[in-house]
Design an enzyme around this catalytic site. Structure first.
Site, PDB file in Angstrom:
ATOM      1  N   SER A 137       0.854  -1.188   0.000  1.00  0.00           N
ATOM      2  CA  SER A 137       0.000   0.000   0.000  1.00  0.00           C
ATOM      3  C   SER A 137       0.887   1.234   0.000  1.00  0.00           C
ATOM      4  CB  SER A 137      -0.893   0.006   1.247  1.00  0.00           C
ATOM      5  OG  SER A 137      -1.526   1.268   1.442  1.00  0.00           O
ATOM      6  N   TYR A 150      -2.449  -1.389  10.153  1.00  0.00           N
ATOM      7  CA  TYR A 150      -2.516  -1.560   8.701  1.00  0.00           C
ATOM      8  C   TYR A 150      -1.253  -1.004   8.062  1.00  0.00           C
ATOM      9  CZ  TYR A 150      -4.136  -1.312   3.888  1.00  0.00           C
ATOM     10  OH  TYR A 150      -4.232  -1.451   2.522  1.00  0.00           O
TER      11      TYR A 150
END
Length: 251
Positions: A137, A150
């Protein structure tokens, strides 16, 4: 990575980026096997011509079971896309709020891909043109303050990708690095105008895969603001901008 003529397994592809990528790869002439937990969605996807397998990537035993099933039915499998992942907001000033959530995120986002690779690597090393696609990401490189676990999980996936690439001599490792995309990964993200439309993201990814078959990272233009902040020397500015504009940042 060649984008046609493969047999591809994508766990976590019953919705969002995974499903859109699965459809795009199928349309390029690949055999695509979709994995997920929701049997009703898998039944629908079977009707679209996908292979399907039920899999819970947070469960080590279930990964082993599903891998045996996939390899028995699709012995020509040569591409694994470790797509499954979750994103949760956390308040790290309150341990009773964040600990269980953090453990779930790390189990799914880090242990899940590690276990998937362990289950398939022996098979992949014996296949022609084998590829592992990991999914990190932009938040692996620039943090969003409300999603610490995350961010950390995706940074781990980035470094894992960099590391195993050094060990595998026969298996290509490609890291897909998404920006914020209009999906249901977080509440409200599908309608976030600052997020990249899903169809635009997948179209750009497919174009990059086709034009850069030897790429180690797949970086759409939108994610470079986050991915290249350190290289540009404006990391602190990017962190400020990201956390001032993201709709989840101040919740």
């Amino acid at each position: 990575m060649n984008i046609t003529g493969n047999t591809i397994f994508i766990p976590g592809a019953t919705s969002g980026i995974g499903l859109a990528l699965a459809r795009a790869l199928r349309d390029k002439g690949n055999t695509v096997v979709v994995g997920g937990r929701r049997t009703e969605l898998l039944d629908e996807l079977k009707g679209e011509g996908f292979g399907t397998v039920r899999i819970d990537t947070a469960d080590a035993a279930d990964i082993e079971r599903a891998a045996e099933d996939v390899l028995r039915r699709y012995p020509d499998l040569n591409v694994l896309v470790a797509m499954a992942g979750i994103m949760r907001a956390e308040d790290w000033t309150r341990p009773e709020d964040f600990l269980a959530t953090a453990e779930t995120v790390i189990t799914t986002n880090v242990l899940g891909p590690i276990r998937l690779i362990a289950a398939f690597i022996g098979h992949l090393q014996a296949q022609p043109d084998p590829t592992i696609v990991t999914v990190s990401s932009g938040l692996a490189f620039t943090p969003l303050k409300v999603t610490p676990s995350y961010n950390a999980s995706k940074a781990a996936i980035h470094m894992l990708s960099e590391s195993i690439r050094l060990q595998y001599t026969k298996v290509r490792v490609v890291e897909l690095v998404p920006p914020s995309v209009q999906t249901d990964l977080m509440p409200g993200q599908r309608d976030n105008e600052r997020a990249l439309p899903l169809d635009d993201f997948v179209a750009e990814v497919m174009a990059l895969l086709e034009s850069q078959p030897d790429a180690k990272e797949i970086l759409v233009e939108r994610v470079k603001f986050l991915r290249e902040a350190v290289q540009r020397g404006d990391y602190d500015h990017v962190v400020t901008v990201l956390n001032a504009t993201d709709p989840h940042a101040n919740k």
